[in-house]
Scaffold this active site. Structure first.
Site, PDB file in Angstrom:
ATOM      1  N   ASP A   1      34.349  30.421  38.863  1.00  0.00           N
ATOM      2  CA  ASP A   1      35.563  30.436  39.674  1.00  0.00           C
ATOM      3  C   ASP A   1      35.227  31.051  41.025  1.00  0.00           C
ATOM      4  O   ASP A   1      34.747  32.189  41.090  1.00  0.00           O
ATOM      5  CB  ASP A   1      36.662  31.251  38.988  1.00  0.00           C
TER       6      ASP A   1
ATOM      7  N   ASP B   1      47.676  22.865  33.285  1.00  0.00           N
ATOM      8  CA  ASP B   1      47.756  24.307  33.061  1.00  0.00           C
ATOM      9  C   ASP B   1      49.167  24.634  32.597  1.00  0.00           C
ATOM     10  O   ASP B   1      50.137  24.291  33.280  1.00  0.00           O
ATOM     11  CB  ASP B   1      47.442  25.064  34.346  1.00  0.00           C
TER      12      ASP B   1
END
Length: 255
Positions: free
Chosen positions: A8, A129
């Site tokens: 990330d 998500d």
């Protein structure tokens, strides 16, 4: 089952967020290329990148790091975060990425996702998500009323390569995957599902194996690798050659 190490990116560094909270950031490395090469050397067959700046702002911030990673690695690399236009998706695919992941745009412009999937077979992934079963967008900042399973169904025959489903409540917590949510998601779509969120140990990875016949084809792991709770080389071997006794034991626990 494929295991995908996650990198990330936030301001060019490797980080992890706790439950998607940009105020709860753990910084792991200032050299994402070295980290990516390390995962490749340990046996990764695909790398998962997230541009956290892009997801939040909707504009590219970490392109130089992404380009450096794709140039350095021999394995395929996929990226999500802030990919919200045809031009941006094509730009990323042209710079060496194997797949791009579309999240916010999948709920706001589903026809764009279908168009890209038709143009680039096998290279478009939808990222769903979810929090409490409903889709979150724009870097998890906004919550919609759309059920994650309903969104998955809309792309069942679109030609996308996979759906990455992230359970926000478990992401970065090491608390274990949401197996029931994964089972429901796999049943809602005919395309492969990649699990993300909550992996904290090898047992968590093995708990996914009974879901593989249902369509869960891969798992993204982040913090557990960085914390040393999961050894990547061992995990790759374990998921590539499932041990019958482990699957049987986990399946019994799920029953």
């Amino acid at each position: 089952m494929e295991i995908l190490p996650a990198i990330d990116l936030l301001d060019g560094a490797c980080v992890r967020l706790h439950k998607g909270d940009y105020e709860q950031v753990t910084r792991f490395s200032d050299d994402p290329v070295a980290q990516a090469l390390s995962w490749q050397q340990q046996g990764a067959t695909r790398l998962h990148l997230v541009d956290l700046d892009g997801a939040k702002r909707g504009e590219p911030v970490n392109d130089s790091a992404v380009q450096a990673i794709t140039s350095a690695l021999d394995i395929p690399v996929q990226l999500g975060g802030g990919v919200r236009s045809l031009e941006r998706a094509e730009q990323l695919l042209a710079c060496g990425l194997d797949r791009v992941i579309l999240g916010t745009v999948a709920i706001e412009q589903p026809d764009l996702v279908r168009s890209l999937a038709e143009r680039y077979p096998g290279r478009i992934v939808v990222g769903i998500d979810a929090k409490d079963g409903r889709v979150a967008t724009r870097g998890w900042i906004e919550q919609s009323d759309v059920l994650a399973t309903d969104l998955a169904r809309t792309f069942s025959s679109s030609g996308i390569a996979a759906i990455i489903t992230t359970d926000i409540a478990t992401d970065g917590t090491l608390a274990g995957p949401n197996l029931e949510a994964l089972r429901t998601m796999a049943a809602s779509s005919s395309v492969p599902v990649i699990a993300s969120g909550g992996i904290g140990c090898m047992a968590d990875l093995l708990s996914l194996l009974p879901l593989e016949p249902l369509g869960v084809s891969g798992v993204i792991v982040g913090r557990a690798l960085y914390d040393g709770r999961v050894d990547l080389a061992e995990a790759v071997r374990a998921l590539a050659e499932p041990r019958l006794q482990d699957i049987t034991a986990v399946a019994a626990d799920l029953a």
